[in-house]
Design a protein around this motif. Structure first.
Motif, PDB file in Angstrom:
ATOM      1  N   VAL A 233      37.652  46.890  44.106  1.00  0.00           N
ATOM      2  CA  VAL A 233      36.644  46.470  43.147  1.00  0.00           C
ATOM      3  C   VAL A 233      35.309  46.405  43.887  1.00  0.00           C
ATOM      4  CG1 VAL A 233      35.885  44.647  41.579  1.00  0.00           C
ATOM      5  CG2 VAL A 233      38.334  45.134  41.833  1.00  0.00           C
TER       6      VAL A 233
ATOM      7  N   SER B 282      31.516  41.596  43.548  1.00  0.00           N
ATOM      8  CA  SER B 282      32.310  40.391  43.320  1.00  0.00           C
ATOM      9  C   SER B 282      31.538  39.352  42.516  1.00  0.00           C
ATOM     10  CB  SER B 282      32.757  39.788  44.656  1.00  0.00           C
ATOM     11  OG  SER B 282      31.636  39.436  45.444  1.00  0.00           O
TER      12      SER B 282
ATOM     13  N   TYR C 144      34.543  39.803  39.834  1.00  0.00           N
ATOM     14  CA  TYR C 144      35.501  38.734  40.111  1.00  0.00           C
ATOM     15  C   TYR C 144      36.616  38.723  39.060  1.00  0.00           C
ATOM     16  CZ  TYR C 144      37.425  34.048  39.768  1.00  0.00           C
ATOM     17  OH  TYR C 144      38.283  33.000  39.646  1.00  0.00           O
TER      18      TYR C 144
ATOM     19  N   ALA D 298      38.901  41.766  39.496  1.00  0.00           N
ATOM     20  CA  ALA D 298      39.772  41.571  40.661  1.00  0.00           C
ATOM     21  C   ALA D 298      40.875  40.563  40.352  1.00  0.00           C
ATOM     22  CB  ALA D 298      38.951  41.108  41.857  1.00  0.00           C
TER      23      ALA D 298
ATOM     24  N   THR E 231      43.439  42.038  37.828  1.00  0.00           N
ATOM     25  CA  THR E 231      44.209  43.108  38.462  1.00  0.00           C
ATOM     26  C   THR E 231      45.248  42.523  39.419  1.00  0.00           C
ATOM     27  OG1 THR E 231      42.262  44.519  38.290  1.00  0.00           O
ATOM     28  CG2 THR E 231      44.000  45.260  39.749  1.00  0.00           C
TER      29      THR E 231
ATOM     30  N   VAL F 108      44.588  44.072  45.637  1.00  0.00           N
ATOM     31  CA  VAL F 108      43.173  44.196  45.290  1.00  0.00           C
ATOM     32  C   VAL F 108      42.306  43.963  46.522  1.00  0.00           C
ATOM     33  CG1 VAL F 108      41.318  43.309  43.834  1.00  0.00           C
ATOM     34  CG2 VAL F 108      43.655  43.375  42.960  1.00  0.00           C
ATOM     35  N   TYR F 109      41.336  44.845  46.711  1.00  0.00           N
ATOM     36  CA  TYR F 109      40.343  44.721  47.764  1.00  0.00           C
ATOM     37  C   TYR F 109      38.987  44.638  47.091  1.00  0.00           C
ATOM     38  CZ  TYR F 109      44.271  46.343  50.489  1.00  0.00           C
ATOM     39  OH  TYR F 109      45.499  46.457  51.054  1.00  0.00           O
ATOM     40  N   VAL F 110      38.213  43.617  47.449  1.00  0.00           N
ATOM     41  CA  VAL F 110      36.901  43.413  46.829  1.00  0.00           C
ATOM     42  C   VAL F 110      35.819  43.734  47.852  1.00  0.00           C
ATOM     43  CG1 VAL F 110      35.390  41.758  45.685  1.00  0.00           C
ATOM     44  CG2 VAL F 110      37.863  41.621  45.338  1.00  0.00           C
TER      45      VAL F 110
END
Length: 75
Positions: free
Chosen positions: A33, A36, A41, A44, A47, A54-56
């Motif tokens: 994502v 943030s 947010y 994320a 998901t 999930v990687y933000v």
């Protein structure tokens, strides 16, 4: 930072060109994502809630730290 923004834009453009359907036999497991803030947010969180890794990514460390605090508060 300009190179990172360009890379993210290219990633999004390339993703939009692909049509992801069940017929592609593609199983998504890892989701990135970009951003943030309020919307990033929520994307994320939802998901991850549905079982994906999930990687933000965010260029603003302060906003990213706030998102981390929110995530930690929910766990």
């Amino acid at each position: 930072m300009m190179t990172e923004n360009y890379a993210i834009k290219e990633l999004i453009l390339n993703f939009r060109k692909q049509k992801i359907t069940k017929s592609n036999n593609m199983e998504l497991q890892n989701i990135v994502v970009a951003g943030s803030g309020v919307l990033g947010y929520q994307i994320a969180f939802q998901t991850a809630f549905h079982g994906y890794n999930v990687y933000v990514y965010d260029i603003n460390d302060e906003v990213l730290d706030k998102a981390k605090a929110k995530f930690n508060g929910l766990s």
